[in-house]
Motif scaffolding. Structure first.
Motif, PDB file in Angstrom:
ATOM      1  N   VAL A   5       0.997  -1.197   0.148  1.00 43.56           N
ATOM      2  CA  VAL A   5       0.093  -0.073  -0.368  1.00 43.56           C
ATOM      3  C   VAL A   5       0.558   1.056   0.395  1.00 43.56           C
ATOM      4  CG1 VAL A   5      -1.657   1.317   1.020  1.00 43.56           C
ATOM      5  CG2 VAL A   5      -2.191  -1.327   0.686  1.00 43.56           C
ATOM      6  N   GLY A   6       0.837   1.764  -0.421  1.00 40.09           N
ATOM      7  CA  GLY A   6       1.177   3.201  -0.853  1.00 40.09           C
ATOM      8  C   GLY A   6       0.468   4.880  -0.238  1.00 40.09           C
ATOM      9  N   LEU A   7       0.955   5.678   0.665  1.00 44.74           N
ATOM     10  CA  LEU A   7       0.259   6.972   0.898  1.00 44.74           C
ATOM     11  C   LEU A   7       0.185   7.781   0.356  1.00 44.74           C
ATOM     12  CD1 LEU A   7       2.460   7.619   4.476  1.00 44.74           C
ATOM     13  CD2 LEU A   7       0.607   6.377   4.060  1.00 44.74           C
ATOM     14  N   ALA A   8      -0.806   8.203   0.037  1.00 41.51           N
ATOM     15  CA  ALA A   8      -1.374   9.466  -0.255  1.00 41.51           C
ATOM     16  C   ALA A   8      -0.720  10.261  -0.312  1.00 41.51           C
ATOM     17  CB  ALA A   8      -2.750   9.952  -0.431  1.00 41.51           C
ATOM     18  N   ASN A   9      -0.436  12.084  -1.132  1.00 41.63           N
ATOM     19  CA  ASN A   9       0.212  12.773  -1.020  1.00 41.63           C
ATOM     20  C   ASN A   9      -0.099  13.869  -0.460  1.00 41.63           C
ATOM     21  OD1 ASN A   9       1.733  12.063  -3.313  1.00 41.63           O
ATOM     22  ND2 ASN A   9       0.698  13.774  -4.688  1.00 41.63           N
ATOM     23  N   HIS A  10       0.367  14.891  -0.352  1.00 45.98           N
ATOM     24  CA  HIS A  10       0.493  15.670   1.546  1.00 45.98           C
ATOM     25  C   HIS A  10      -0.307  14.869   2.006  1.00 45.98           C
ATOM     26  CE1 HIS A  10       0.107  19.094  -1.966  1.00 45.98           C
ATOM     27  NE2 HIS A  10      -0.493  18.101  -2.498  1.00 45.98           N
ATOM     28  N   THR A  11       1.146  13.469   2.384  1.00 40.48           N
ATOM     29  CA  THR A  11       0.876  13.255   4.050  1.00 40.48           C
ATOM     30  C   THR A  11       1.892  13.583   4.837  1.00 40.48           C
ATOM     31  OG1 THR A  11       0.127  11.346   2.889  1.00 40.48           O
ATOM     32  CG2 THR A  11       0.761  10.744   5.325  1.00 40.48           C
ATOM     33  N   ALA A  12       1.526  14.066   6.236  1.00 45.70           N
ATOM     34  CA  ALA A  12       2.057  14.558   7.111  1.00 45.70           C
ATOM     35  C   ALA A  12       2.364  13.668   8.370  1.00 45.70           C
ATOM     36  CB  ALA A  12       1.249  16.424   7.223  1.00 45.70           C
ATOM     37  N   LEU A  13       4.077  13.481   9.088  1.00 42.61           N
ATOM     38  CA  LEU A  13       4.104  12.474  10.162  1.00 42.61           C
ATOM     39  C   LEU A  13       4.303  13.784  11.608  1.00 42.61           C
ATOM     40  CD1 LEU A  13       4.430   9.942  11.781  1.00 42.61           C
ATOM     41  CD2 LEU A  13       6.839  10.785  10.528  1.00 42.61           C
ATOM     42  N   LEU A  65       6.914  -1.416   6.847  1.00 40.44           N
ATOM     43  CA  LEU A  65       6.356   0.118   6.168  1.00 40.44           C
ATOM     44  C   LEU A  65       7.815   1.064   5.721  1.00 40.44           C
ATOM     45  CD1 LEU A  65       3.706   2.162   6.989  1.00 40.44           C
ATOM     46  CD2 LEU A  65       4.831   2.721   9.218  1.00 40.44           C
ATOM     47  N   VAL A  66       7.993   1.328   5.282  1.00 37.73           N
ATOM     48  CA  VAL A  66       8.823   2.508   4.149  1.00 37.73           C
ATOM     49  C   VAL A  66       8.368   3.752   4.526  1.00 37.73           C
ATOM     50  CG1 VAL A  66      10.978   2.365   3.142  1.00 37.73           C
ATOM     51  CG2 VAL A  66       9.718   0.303   3.839  1.00 37.73           C
ATOM     52  N   PHE A  67       9.183   4.803   4.999  1.00 40.22           N
ATOM     53  CA  PHE A  67       8.502   6.109   4.221  1.00 40.22           C
ATOM     54  C   PHE A  67      10.041   7.058   3.925  1.00 40.22           C
ATOM     55  CE2 PHE A  67       8.815   7.706   7.891  1.00 40.22           C
ATOM     56  CZ  PHE A  67       8.590   6.325   9.123  1.00 40.22           C
ATOM     57  N   HIS A  68      10.139   8.257   3.629  1.00 42.39           N
ATOM     58  CA  HIS A  68      11.064   9.437   3.876  1.00 42.39           C
ATOM     59  C   HIS A  68      10.371  10.802   3.685  1.00 42.39           C
ATOM     60  CE1 HIS A  68      10.603   8.423  -0.550  1.00 42.39           C
ATOM     61  NE2 HIS A  68      10.416  10.061  -0.769  1.00 42.39           N
ATOM     62  N   ASP A  69      10.951  12.149   4.029  1.00 45.63           N
ATOM     63  CA  ASP A  69      10.807  12.919   4.839  1.00 45.63           C
ATOM     64  C   ASP A  69      10.903  13.428   3.100  1.00 45.63           C
ATOM     65  OD1 ASP A  69      10.084  15.440   5.709  1.00 45.63           O
ATOM     66  OD2 ASP A  69      12.583  15.419   6.298  1.00 45.63           O
ATOM     67  N   VAL A  70       9.356  14.583   2.915  1.00 50.31           N
ATOM     68  CA  VAL A  70       9.976  15.243   1.744  1.00 50.31           C
ATOM     69  C   VAL A  70       9.713  16.534   1.953  1.00 50.31           C
ATOM     70  CG1 VAL A  70       9.322  13.277   0.161  1.00 50.31           C
ATOM     71  CG2 VAL A  70       7.171  14.594   1.402  1.00 50.31           C
ATOM     72  N   THR A  71       9.613  16.918   2.930  1.00 49.34           N
ATOM     73  CA  THR A  71       9.117  18.611   3.599  1.00 49.34           C
ATOM     74  C   THR A  71      10.764  19.465   2.817  1.00 49.34           C
ATOM     75  OG1 THR A  71       8.905  17.547   5.874  1.00 49.34           O
ATOM     76  CG2 THR A  71       9.361  19.866   5.645  1.00 49.34           C
ATOM     77  N   ASP A  72      11.938  19.091   2.690  1.00 49.42           N
ATOM     78  CA  ASP A  72      12.657  20.555   1.934  1.00 49.42           C
ATOM     79  C   ASP A  72      11.781  20.478   0.222  1.00 49.42           C
ATOM     80  OD1 ASP A  72      14.341  20.411   3.984  1.00 49.42           O
ATOM     81  OD2 ASP A  72      15.283  19.194   3.764  1.00 49.42           O
ATOM     82  N   ALA A 132       6.128  11.437   2.340  1.00 51.10           N
ATOM     83  CA  ALA A 132       5.981   9.815   1.132  1.00 51.10           C
ATOM     84  C   ALA A 132       6.149   8.478   1.750  1.00 51.10           C
ATOM     85  CB  ALA A 132       6.301  10.387   0.021  1.00 51.10           C
ATOM     86  N   ASP A 133       5.876   7.148   1.514  1.00 53.64           N
ATOM     87  CA  ASP A 133       5.651   5.979   2.102  1.00 53.64           C
ATOM     88  C   ASP A 133       5.029   5.344   1.201  1.00 53.64           C
ATOM     89  OD1 ASP A 133       2.935   6.008   3.387  1.00 53.64           O
ATOM     90  OD2 ASP A 133       3.475   5.305   5.129  1.00 53.64           O
ATOM     91  N   SER A 134       5.517   3.589   1.452  1.00 52.55           N
ATOM     92  CA  SER A 134       4.627   2.794   1.223  1.00 52.55           C
ATOM     93  C   SER A 134       4.665   1.675   2.166  1.00 52.55           C
ATOM     94  CB  SER A 134       5.298   2.346   0.038  1.00 52.55           C
ATOM     95  OG  SER A 134       6.682   1.570  -0.005  1.00 52.55           O
TER      96      SER A 134
END
Lengths: 1129, 326
Positions: free
Chosen positions: A514-522, A551-558, A533-535
């Motif tokens: 399963v992938g996460l939707a856009n604009h997801t914030a942790l 669960l694999v995800f990474h920070d896309v804030t920057d 962004a994660d899956s």
């Protein structure tokens, strides 16, 4: 039992006893000798005196007694005879060894004389000879019949012979002889004792010391040491017994050591077994321990595989070790036979006589070589299989007894056990290692992933997190482990702020990735928000059951933020440029423009097109170019930023000011230098600044410095004047009645007047002086460098003030009006202690007020004494002018005399007789006259008067043809262009011979314009005048000009003459001047002569012309005439 | 016990050691008196002055006063004197039998002290012809008489020579047993006070009669230190004499049997060489003493005062004086 050091004590005791004996004998002998000496001496004296008595009596019968004296004197030759004399019955000496005692009473000359005995002998008429112990002498008293006056046959008169027979010398002689003998004996004895000492040392002490030494050595090292004493003596037997004792002790000791060594070996082996985990190491160390601690010569462990020796481990004594290493072939075959025996029997093999045993026959030579005597071999087993054989070699025959074999057997069993243990622990270790490695690999993989990873179990509880996940969630793995995912991984929709769906749940439901939707914030634990962004993916076991989720995800804030920023920056940049008028530029490493914004045209006056690709320095004015290039070069070197303020020159030649800031950077990719920055126009600002500065320091109307600038200067000057000890002055003045002018003619006219005043001031002042307008009609003139004396400063100031005053008094042309004004000055001098700048200005102001009060149009010093000085000066100037006109000045004449006594001339000196003040000395007015220029008139007056006087004298007297008049000339007069003409004109007017005059000039005349001076002198010389240097020696003297000048005479200054008789340096100077003048062929005249000593000195040194009070003071013309007549008469 | 013994021993050995060192360090032999014999003569008085002033007190020097030079000469010959004060001629006589004589000091040179005095009435040398003249049988006598006779152009045969030792001069003169006598101070003074007339004296034959101090070579070898003490005391006394002539005269007078005032004039008749002059007299290679000795020997041989040739070359010995010279 106390013992003594025999070799010292035996000789010592002998010496002691013999010493006592010797002393005893000596004393006895001495006593004997003394006694016999005494006895003999008494006998000798008796014989001698009897004979003398006889002779004397016989002689006394004769009329002449000459022989008595001779006999007595002769006895004096006997050394012991100390005194001998013949007395008469009154005790008067008739004859004596001392002739001087003759006819004198014995008591007077010989104090030792025994009166008592004398009386006794005289009465008994019987001689007496005795020994006196105190004096150590024999005394003899012999009565002598003395012949009476002739006529009597027999006389009853008795005299006496007295003898003092001194035994001191013979006594001492005996004593000395005895002492000498005893000394010789003592020395002999001492030498004997030394000999005895050495013999005893050799026979007893040496062997005993050897024994002691050996025993001490044995006690210390317990090594076999033996006494080396031979012969049959007791000491030799003692030594032999000691040697046997040593052997026994050593034997017992070595046994003990052997046992101790074996137990030690066993203990070491057991310790080692626990420690060592490698078979080979174990073998090596066992060998090492056996040799090291067991005291064996060699230990070998042969590794057995398939009943064959595979490898040998051995340690031996160094020589054996080295030999075996050098001969590897021998290693292998070392007793294959024994090894075989052990393998075959599976039982220890003991060989207690190695070199004879048949089993070891092959190696007997080898064994002999290293003295191997016995050997034991033990099997070592591992899990009931013989894996090695331990062989131990000893240097002792029959070493391996039952006890030792048992010990060693135990040891081999321990080794076997250790081998089994090693094997077991190795297997276990391997299994654990494999497990650990797998886990580690997984860990490393997860940790190295740049993405965050969270693993949950089937129930959605967290099982694992990698560091990236820890960082983003803010939870550590330890905290998070076992917690439900939703608690740790809290996600929302960034825009709607709604809770997002838990991906784990979704995976569990779907069983798919399963992938996460856009604009997801942790939302992290601390509330920080990350765009992520994660899956998520299921983890399944072999039976495809989901056992967890990864669960694999990474920070896309920057990424989000950067994009937004770029857009914003572009917008700002554009706005800034438009608003500030600044432009942006970039230069390449050749300093050529590579980028420019449009605004540059406003700043530089060139368009972007014209500038691009051109050198940046091409558009700068030449003066600023070097500075700009240097600044940039420095910035390039340091990779730093820089700022420049410079001027551009536009196409039409306009100058535009620009301020540039720049930064030097290095492009990381191309490694090229990039210089970029912004520029902004500051032309307007610069203009404004210049204007402000001008307004600040200058008066806009007159362009003179204003109060502020004056204050600055004054402050500076006051400090400087203090430092350099130079006076300065403040002249404060205003224009009298200026207000009236302003009121009547209007401010324009007033301003015009002020401007003209300012112009006149500017033309008058020296560069270092300052004229300032304080406002209104108030001005201040600041004078500096007025010299270091107050008097001098006052004079200069007065002079300048007068000059300014005169200049300002001249009429002004103001719009067709001619205007006269009067000015008043207030003056003060500085520096003054404790006076500030404002105090000084106030002083000047006060002085100005006083000047006005005293009736305008004048000047006034702040201090009265300064004012007095100034007034006096002005007065003298004024009065001197009048005096010249009114003939209040006269010429006086001081005669000049030759050494032969004749007057040869006179010096003309001016005298000023003031109608009220009386005589005014030249030093009071000449200086002022020179400064004010009146000196020109004075000099001219003097010359004319001198000419007139000379003419008069020539007419009325018969003057000597050589008679001259000396006239002083001031340098100022000399420097006048018409100087020569004015003199020549006067000469013509009075038609008088110039030969009669000597013109006196001073040395400082030659400081400037020497050529001009020489020319003028030459002209006058041609006319017949002669020149003399006055005050010679006090000024600037140089042989070079003396040589060039057309001179006739030198006048030695009076200062050298005053102390001439007492001051050696003055004498030297005068002598030098005279000698120099002689060489230059100049006449010399000495001034100021006051006494005959000075005269004598000068005469002696060939100076023949004089002037001074010694001859005459300056005389009025009539007195001088009288003087001349007196002389003539 | 042992400690006491060892302590005692230490003292004993120390004592023994000191004894040995002490005895070997100093001269064991006590000093034998150094006998210096003189007769009465003004020139020798300096020695007695030294004794009187205490300069000889710490020395073994023993001054022995003998009635005449003949006695001195005899005592020296008999080894009864270590040092003798004699005239040169007496010394030369001694040299005939004693070869080891050394002259260590010249004490004075007669300059009028030796004299020929005649009875009142005989007022010239020429009148001596046929008269009896007493004279000591010494060279001094011979020299002076020879000088006197030569001056008077007389031969020895012209007068009657009566040998007379000095101690008998006065008595013989008083008794008028002789017409004239060759004598010396202080007898000279006494003779003159009796009205004797001095016809000739040693001032007329200057430098011929000298008084010297002699000793033997062996004594110089063995007792040089004591000799040096003697000489040093002599010169010290000489200095005292120069400095305090009056005090010295008072000390000297009794021995000469004169009063104080008579002493000092005596010194005008002799000249006393100082240390420097002495060194000239006694200089090793060309001593003045040698030339005088040669002259005297000649004269004495002529007058039969010497019966054989003598070797006087070894006489001068300056070795004792040199160390005194600063």
């Amino acid at each position: 039992m106390k013992t003594l050091n025999l070799r010292i004590w035996i000789p010592l005791l002998i010496l002691l006893l013999t010493g006592f004996l010797l002393i005893g004998i000596f004393l006895f002998q001495l006593n004997q000798d003394f006694n016999s000496l005494k006895r003999n001496s008494i006998e000798e004296v008796k014989v001698m005196m009897s004979r003398l008595q006889q002779d004397v009596e016989k002689e006394l019968l004769l009329p002449e007694h000459g022989r008595i004296e001779q006999e007595i004197s002769t006895l004096a030759l006997i050394p012991e005879v100390k005194n001998l004399f013949l007395l008469d019955n009154n005790g008067t000496i008739l004859y004596s060894l001392h002739y001087a005692w003759k006819k004198r009473p014995v008591s007077e000359v010989f104090a030792d004389f025994n009166q008592q005995v004398w009386q006794q002998v005289m009465q008994s008429k019987h001689f007496k000879v005795f020994y006196d112990r105190k004096k150590n002498a024999v005394f003899a008293f012999y009565p002598v019949q003395i012949t009476a006056s002739s006529g009597h046959i027999r006389s009853l008169n008795y005299g006496m012979l007295y003898l003092y027979y001194d035994l001191t010398w013979p006594f001492n002689n005996i004593l000395a002889n005895s002492l000498q003998k005893i000394l010789q004996l003592s020395i002999g004895l001492l030498m004997l004792m030394v000999l005895l000492f050495f013999i005893l040392t050799r026979v007893i002490t040496r062997p005993v010391e050897h024994l002691i030494e050996v025993m001490q050595l044995f006690a210390k090292h317990e090594k076999p040491v033996y006494a080396k004493l031979t012969g049959n003596g007791e000491l030799a037997k003692l030594g032999h017994t000691f040697n046997q004792l040593v052997d026994r002790l050593l034997d017992n000791k070595s046994r003990l050591i052997r046992q101790k060594n074996l137990y030690n070996t066993l203990s070491q082996t057991n310790q080692m077994i626990i420690r060592v985990r490698e078979k080979e190491e174990l073998f090596k160390e066992i060998c090492q321990i056996i040799v090291e601690h067991g005291g064996f010569v060699l230990a070998v462990i042969s590794k057995i595989e398939n009943n064959k020796i595979k490898q040998n481990y051995f340690v031996g004594h160094p020589k054996v070790q080295a030999f075996l290493i050098d001969h590897p072939d021998l290693q292998n075959i070392t007793e294959t036979s024994i090894s075989k025996e052990v393998i075959d029997k599976n039982h220890p093999v003991i060989i207690n006589d190695y070199q004879q045993a048949p089993l070891t026959q092959k190696y007997h030579t080898l064994a002999q070589r290293f003295n191997i005597q016995s050997c034991a071999a033990f099997p070592i087993r591992q899990f009931d299989k013989t894996v090695a054989i331990l062989k131990i070699y000893s240097l002792h025959k029959n070493f391996f007894d039952e006890e030792i074999i048992q010990l060693l057997n135990g040891m081999s069993n321990d080794i076997s056990f250790a081998l089994e243990n090693i094997q077991l622990s190795k297997v276990k270790e391997q299994a654990e290692q494999t497990l650990k490695e797998r886990e580690k690999n997984l860990e490393v993989t997860l940790n190295s992933i740049g993405d965050a990873v969270i693993v949950t179990d089937a129930k959605g509880r967290i099982a694992r997190m990698n560091p990236v996940a820890e960082q983003l969630t803010g939870w550590t793995l330890d905290e998070a482990r076992g917690k439900p995912l939703t608690k740790v991984f809290h996600i929302i929709h960034a825009l709607t702020r709604e809770e997002a769906v838990n991906p784990v749940q979704k995976v569990m439901q779907t069983g798919h990735i399963v992938g996460l939707a856009n604009h997801t914030a942790l939302i992290a634990k601390d509330g920080t928000e990350y765009q992520i962004a994660d899956s998520a993916a299921p983890i399944t076991d072999e039976e495809h059951n989901i056992i967890g989720v990864i669960l694999v995800f990474h920070d896309v804030t920057d990424q989000y933020q950067t994009q937004a920023q770029i857009k914003e920056n572009e917008q700002r940049f554009r706005q800034v440029n438009e608003v500030t008028g600044a432009y942006i530029w970039e230069l390449d490493e050749n300093l050529c423009y590579t980028y420019l914004t449009q605004q540059v045209s406003h700043v530089k006056g060139y368009s972007v097109k014209q500038l691009l690709g051109k050198k940046f320095s091409d558009f700068i004015v030449a003066e600023d170019r070097e500075y700009a290039q240097k600044t940039i070069a420095k910035a390039i070197e340091n990779k730093s930023s820089f700022e420049l303020t410079l001027r551009n020159k536009t196409q039409d030649g306009k100058i535009l000011w620009e301020e540039i800031t720049g930064q030097v950077t290095k492009d990381n990719y191309s490694n090229k230098i990039k210089i970029c920055g912004a520029g902004i126009s500051i032309t307007e600002r610069k203009k404004a600044e210049a204007e402000i500065k001008k307004l600040a320091f200058y008066d806009p109307l007159t362009n003179l410095p204003n109060r502020r600038m004056l204050t600055d200067r004054l402050e500076h000057e006051i400090a400087s004047s203090k430092r350099h000890q130079q006076y300065g002055a403040i002249l404060f003045f205003d224009l009298d009645h200026f207000k009236n002018l302003n009121d009547s003619l209007g401010h324009d006219i007033g301003d015009e007047l002020l401007k003209q005043v300012a112009n006149r001031l500017n033309t008058l002042l020296r560069a270092e002086d300052t004229a300032a307008r304080l406002g209104g009609d108030e001005f201040i003139v600041l004078l500096t460098n007025l010299g270091n004396g107050q008097q001098q400063a006052i004079n200069s100031t007065t002079k300048t003030a007068k000059k300014i005053h005169q200049t300002l008094l001249a009429p002004y042309q103001l719009k067709n009006h001619e205007y006269h004004l009067s000015v008043s000055f207030g003056i003060t001098l500085f520096p003054q202690p404790e006076q500030s700048l404002n105090d000084l200005i106030k002083q000047a102001d006060t002085a100005l007020y006083r000047a006005k009060y005293n009736g305008r149009n004048n000047f006034q010093f702040f201090r009265q004494e300064m004012q007095d000085t100034a007034n006096q000066r002005l007065m003298i100037e004024k009065e001197l002018r009048q005096a010249l006109i009114n003939q209040h000045v006269q010429l006086y004449f001081q005669p000049q005399v030759h050494s032969n006594g004749e007057p040869v001339g006179a010096e003309a000196l001016i005298r000023w007789t003031h109608p009220e003040k009386g005589l005014i000395a030249p030093d009071q007015f000449i200086q002022i006259a020179e400064e004010s220029g009146i000196i020109l008139d004075v000099d001219l007056w003097v010359i004319e008067a001198a000419f007139k006087q000379m003419q008069s004298w020539l007419n009325s007297f018969k003057l000597d043809p050589e008679f001259t008049l000396s006239i002083n000339l001031s340098p100022k007069f000399f420097k006048q262009p018409d100087f020569v003409d004015s003199i020549l004109n006067l000469l013509e007017e009075y038609s008088i011979s110039a030969q009669r005059f000597i013109l006196e000039i001073t040395e400082n005349l030659f400081l400037t314009d020497l050529d001009e001076t020489i020319l003028k002198m030459q002209q006058l010389k041609d006319a017949g005048f002669r020149f003399s240097i006055d005050d010679f020696g006090t000024g600037y003297s140089s042989l070079s000009y003396l040589k060039r000048l057309p001179l006739f005479e030198l006048k030695i200054d009076r200062t050298f003459i005053t102390d001439l008789e007492s001051n050696p340096s003055d004498q030297a100077i005068v002598e030098t001047i005279l000698s120099m003048a002689c060489h230059l062929n100049l006449q010399v005249l000495a001034e100021g002569i006051e006494n005959d000593k000075q005269l004598a000195f000068l005469q002696q040194h060939q100076c023949h012309l004089y002037q001074g009070y010694y001859f005459s003071k300056p005389l009025s013309s009539s007195d001088f005439e009288t003087f001349m007549q007196t002389y003539v008469r | 016990m042992l400690a006491i013994i060892s302590r005692f021993l230490r003292i004993y050995f120390l004592g023994l050691l000191f004894l040995i060192v002490g005895l070997s360090g100093c001269d064991i032999k006590p000093e034998k008196p150094l006998r210096v014999g003189t007769n009465v003569w003004i020139g020798y008085e300096t020695l007695y002055l030294a004794r009187n002033l205490g300069y000889l007190e710490s020395t073994p020097v023993k001054l022995i006063e003998l009635p005449s030079a003949t006695d001195v000469s005899r005592a020296f010959r008999n080894h009864m004197l270590e040092v003798a004060a004699l005239t040169l001629d007496e010394t030369l006589s001694l040299l005939q039998t004693e070869s080891d004589i050394r002259v260590i000091l010249v004490m004075d040179i007669s300059n009028g002290a030796d004299t020929l005095i005649a009875q009142p009435g005989i007022n010239s040398l020429a009148k001596l012809k046929g008269k009896s003249v007493g004279v000591e049988n010494t060279a001094v006598g011979a020299i002076l008489l020879d000088g006197a006779l030569s001056a008077a152009r007389l031969r020895p045969a012209d007068i009657k020579i009566i040998p007379l030792t000095a101690d008998k001069h006065l008595q013989a003169f008083i008794d008028k047993k002789i017409d004239a006598v060759v004598s010396f101070e202080p007898v000279k003074q006494q003779l003159l006070s009796l009205g004797g007339r001095e016809l000739f004296n040693s001032a007329q034959i200057p430098g011929r009669i000298i008084d010297i101090l002699i000793t033997r070579e062996a004594i110089i070898q063995q007792r040089s230190n004591e000799l040096k003490q003697l000489l040093s005391a002599y010169f010290k006394a000489l200095q005292y004499l120069h400095k305090h002539p009056k005090k010295s005269a008072a000390i000297i007078a009794p021995r000469l049997n004169l009063n104080k005032q008579q002493v000092l004039p005596l010194y005008n008749q002799i000249s006393i060489p100082d240390l420097k002059q002495n060194l000239i007299w006694l200089q090793r290679d060309h001593a003045r003493l040698l030339s005088l000795s040669k002259q005297l020997t000649q004269l004495m041989l002529e007058k039969n005062l010497l019966y054989k040739e003598i070797d006087f070359s070894m006489l001068p010995d300056e070795s004792l004086l040199l160390p005194l010279h600063p």
